[in-house]
Design a protein around this motif. Structure first.
Motif, PDB file in Angstrom:
ATOM      1  N   ALA A  21      39.880 -25.698  16.454  1.00 21.77           N
ATOM      2  CA  ALA A  21      38.874 -27.063  16.325  1.00 21.77           C
ATOM      3  C   ALA A  21      39.592 -28.303  16.845  1.00 21.77           C
ATOM      4  O   ALA A  21      39.164 -29.148  17.434  1.00 21.77           O
ATOM      5  N   GLN A  22      41.042 -28.235  16.498  1.00 14.40           N
ATOM      6  CA  GLN A  22      41.783 -29.665  17.050  1.00 14.40           C
ATOM      7  C   GLN A  22      41.517 -29.679  18.795  1.00 14.40           C
ATOM      8  O   GLN A  22      41.631 -30.556  19.214  1.00 14.40           O
ATOM      9  N   ASP A  23      41.314 -28.468  19.544  1.00 10.79           N
ATOM     10  CA  ASP A  23      41.554 -28.492  20.548  1.00 10.79           C
ATOM     11  C   ASP A  23      40.080 -28.701  21.347  1.00 10.79           C
ATOM     12  O   ASP A  23      39.922 -28.976  22.663  1.00 10.79           O
ATOM     13  N   ALA A  24      39.145 -28.956  20.549  1.00 10.42           N
ATOM     14  CA  ALA A  24      37.664 -28.861  20.928  1.00 10.42           C
ATOM     15  C   ALA A  24      37.467 -30.074  21.708  1.00 10.42           C
ATOM     16  O   ALA A  24      38.125 -31.335  21.278  1.00 10.42           O
ATOM     17  N   LEU A  25      36.944 -30.365  22.914  1.00  9.25           N
ATOM     18  CA  LEU A  25      36.510 -31.527  23.871  1.00  9.25           C
ATOM     19  C   LEU A  25      35.218 -31.265  24.155  1.00  9.25           C
ATOM     20  O   LEU A  25      34.550 -30.168  24.565  1.00  9.25           O
ATOM     21  N   ASP A  26      34.458 -32.364  24.063  1.00  7.65           N
ATOM     22  CA  ASP A  26      33.354 -32.355  24.668  1.00  7.65           C
ATOM     23  C   ASP A  26      33.286 -32.317  25.876  1.00  7.65           C
ATOM     24  O   ASP A  26      33.807 -33.222  26.578  1.00  7.65           O
ATOM     25  N   PRO A  27      32.500 -31.404  26.662  1.00  5.76           N
ATOM     26  CA  PRO A  27      32.695 -31.064  28.021  1.00  5.76           C
ATOM     27  C   PRO A  27      32.192 -32.381  28.780  1.00  5.76           C
ATOM     28  O   PRO A  27      32.313 -32.684  30.059  1.00  5.76           O
ATOM     29  N   ARG A  28      31.252 -33.204  28.269  1.00  6.15           N
ATOM     30  CA  ARG A  28      30.777 -34.389  28.916  1.00  6.15           C
ATOM     31  C   ARG A  28      31.631 -35.506  28.901  1.00  6.15           C
ATOM     32  O   ARG A  28      31.542 -36.355  29.794  1.00  6.15           O
ATOM     33  N   ALA A  29      32.513 -35.633  28.189  1.00  5.79           N
ATOM     34  CA  ALA A  29      33.531 -36.559  27.834  1.00  5.79           C
ATOM     35  C   ALA A  29      35.022 -36.275  28.644  1.00  5.79           C
ATOM     36  O   ALA A  29      35.723 -36.972  28.643  1.00  5.79           O
ATOM     37  N   ALA A  30      35.134 -34.997  28.797  1.00 13.89           N
ATOM     38  CA  ALA A  30      36.563 -34.486  28.962  1.00 13.89           C
ATOM     39  C   ALA A  30      36.920 -34.830  30.582  1.00 13.89           C
ATOM     40  O   ALA A  30      36.110 -35.009  31.420  1.00 13.89           O
ATOM     41  N   PHE A  31      38.152 -34.942  30.746  1.00 11.13           N
ATOM     42  CA  PHE A  31      38.843 -35.138  32.014  1.00 11.13           C
ATOM     43  C   PHE A  31      39.473 -33.851  32.396  1.00 11.13           C
ATOM     44  O   PHE A  31      40.468 -33.181  31.713  1.00 11.13           O
ATOM     45  N   TYR A  32      38.920 -33.298  33.361  1.00 11.10           N
ATOM     46  CA  TYR A  32      39.435 -32.114  33.896  1.00 11.10           C
ATOM     47  C   TYR A  32      40.186 -32.148  35.225  1.00 11.10           C
ATOM     48  O   TYR A  32      40.241 -33.062  36.139  1.00 11.10           O
ATOM     49  N   GLU A  33      41.255 -31.102  35.275  1.00 10.56           N
ATOM     50  CA  GLU A  33      42.178 -31.247  36.419  1.00 10.56           C
ATOM     51  C   GLU A  33      42.081 -29.720  37.058  1.00 10.56           C
ATOM     52  O   GLU A  33      42.566 -28.862  36.242  1.00 10.56           O
ATOM     53  N   LEU A  34      41.736 -29.609  38.290  1.00  5.98           N
ATOM     54  CA  LEU A  34      41.515 -28.247  38.830  1.00  5.98           C
ATOM     55  C   LEU A  34      43.129 -28.214  39.841  1.00  5.98           C
ATOM     56  O   LEU A  34      43.490 -29.277  40.358  1.00  5.98           O
ATOM     57  N   ARG A  35      43.716 -27.279  39.290  1.00  4.80           N
ATOM     58  CA  ARG A  35      45.137 -27.189  40.213  1.00  4.80           C
ATOM     59  C   ARG A  35      45.194 -26.025  41.034  1.00  4.80           C
ATOM     60  O   ARG A  35      44.571 -24.872  40.720  1.00  4.80           O
ATOM     61  N   ILE A  36      45.774 -26.048  42.084  1.00  6.15           N
ATOM     62  CA  ILE A  36      45.785 -24.923  43.191  1.00  6.15           C
ATOM     63  C   ILE A  36      47.089 -24.687  43.564  1.00  6.15           C
ATOM     64  O   ILE A  36      47.787 -25.672  44.009  1.00  6.15           O
ATOM     65  N   GLY A  81      46.673 -15.213  48.588  1.00  5.62           N
ATOM     66  CA  GLY A  81      45.726 -15.666  47.650  1.00  5.62           C
ATOM     67  C   GLY A  81      46.546 -17.076  47.024  1.00  5.62           C
ATOM     68  O   GLY A  81      47.802 -17.229  47.506  1.00  5.62           O
ATOM     69  N   ARG A  82      45.752 -17.740  46.313  1.00 10.96           N
ATOM     70  CA  ARG A  82      46.455 -18.777  45.530  1.00 10.96           C
ATOM     71  C   ARG A  82      46.048 -18.519  43.935  1.00 10.96           C
ATOM     72  O   ARG A  82      45.126 -17.787  43.677  1.00 10.96           O
ATOM     73  N   VAL A  83      46.666 -19.232  43.289  1.00  9.55           N
ATOM     74  CA  VAL A  83      46.453 -19.442  41.725  1.00  9.55           C
ATOM     75  C   VAL A  83      45.561 -20.612  41.646  1.00  9.55           C
ATOM     76  O   VAL A  83      46.211 -21.772  41.824  1.00  9.55           O
ATOM     77  N   VAL A  84      44.571 -20.593  41.105  1.00  9.29           N
ATOM     78  CA  VAL A  84      43.598 -21.703  40.810  1.00  9.29           C
ATOM     79  C   VAL A  84      43.391 -21.908  39.377  1.00  9.29           C
ATOM     80  O   VAL A  84      42.869 -20.948  38.855  1.00  9.29           O
ATOM     81  N   TYR A  85      43.474 -22.874  38.754  1.00 12.57           N
ATOM     82  CA  TYR A  85      43.239 -23.056  37.339  1.00 12.57           C
ATOM     83  C   TYR A  85      42.607 -24.520  37.051  1.00 12.57           C
ATOM     84  O   TYR A  85      42.645 -25.455  37.666  1.00 12.57           O
ATOM     85  N   VAL A  86      42.040 -24.481  35.974  1.00 11.56           N
ATOM     86  CA  VAL A  86      41.420 -25.923  35.212  1.00 11.56           C
ATOM     87  C   VAL A  86      41.945 -25.932  33.939  1.00 11.56           C
ATOM     88  O   VAL A  86      42.071 -25.293  33.034  1.00 11.56           O
ATOM     89  N   LEU A  87      42.540 -27.311  33.718  1.00 14.81           N
ATOM     90  CA  LEU A  87      43.029 -27.846  32.325  1.00 14.81           C
ATOM     91  C   LEU A  87      42.151 -28.848  32.110  1.00 14.81           C
ATOM     92  O   LEU A  87      41.329 -29.457  33.002  1.00 14.81           O
ATOM     93  N   ALA A  88      41.861 -29.060  30.735  1.00 13.85           N
ATOM     94  CA  ALA A  88      41.209 -30.252  30.259  1.00 13.85           C
ATOM     95  C   ALA A  88      42.001 -31.251  29.331  1.00 13.85           C
ATOM     96  O   ALA A  88      42.733 -30.459  28.548  1.00 13.85           O
ATOM     97  N   TYR A  89      41.495 -32.356  29.414  1.00 13.22           N
ATOM     98  CA  TYR A  89      42.084 -33.411  28.473  1.00 13.22           C
ATOM     99  C   TYR A  89      41.191 -34.444  27.987  1.00 13.22           C
ATOM    100  O   TYR A  89      40.184 -34.373  28.470  1.00 13.22           O
TER     101      TYR A  89
END
Length: 143
Positions: A21-36, A81-89
């Protein structure tokens, strides 16, 4: 970046349940980082192993929300190929604090040194910073 990949990323951002629950983020307000990550030649397996066995847990320890990870299919420009991932903050400032803490974590430094004893695993990293568009279909999925 291909539109289909971005659509998958948006879906994964909401569909992936938080670790707590501590990690819960509102997807509308979160800041995302796509990393490749472009793996160094012959290092894709070692890079995936490091993520699987160490990096995800270390990211979580430092406040980064692991959203989703992909292995890109090989292409002419990325033969392994590449490793592609998403983090949220929660926000950009949280992202900066998390990466600073991660980079100075003694456990991460030891893992990185051990995994790179035979050479660097990553040749190049790209980051794209994103926020969810208000019309994103991902916002209508149950949380």
């Amino acid at each position: 970046m291909r539109p289909a990949l971005l659509a998958c990323l948006a879906l994964a951002a909401v569909a992936a349940p938080p670790a707590s629950a501590q990690d819960a983020l509102d997807p509308r307000a979160a800041f995302y980082e796509l990393r490749i990550y472009y793996p160094a030649p012959g290092k894709l397996a070692a890079l995936n192993k490091r993520f699987r066995e160490h990096t995800l847990a270390l990211f979580a320890r430092h406040g980064m929300r692991n959203v989703a990870y992909w292995n890109e299919q090989p292409t002419a420009t990325a033969p392994e190929g590449r490793v592609v991932y998403v983090l949220a903050y929660p926000d950009r400032a949280a992202r900066e604090r998390s990466w600073q803490a991660f980079g100075s974590d003694p456990e991460w430094r030891a893992v990185a040194a051990a995994s790179e004893a035979d050479g660097k695993l990553v040749a190049k990293v790209e980051s794209v910073f994103m926020t969810m568009a208000d019309y994103s279909p991902a916002l209508t999925l149950p949380r």
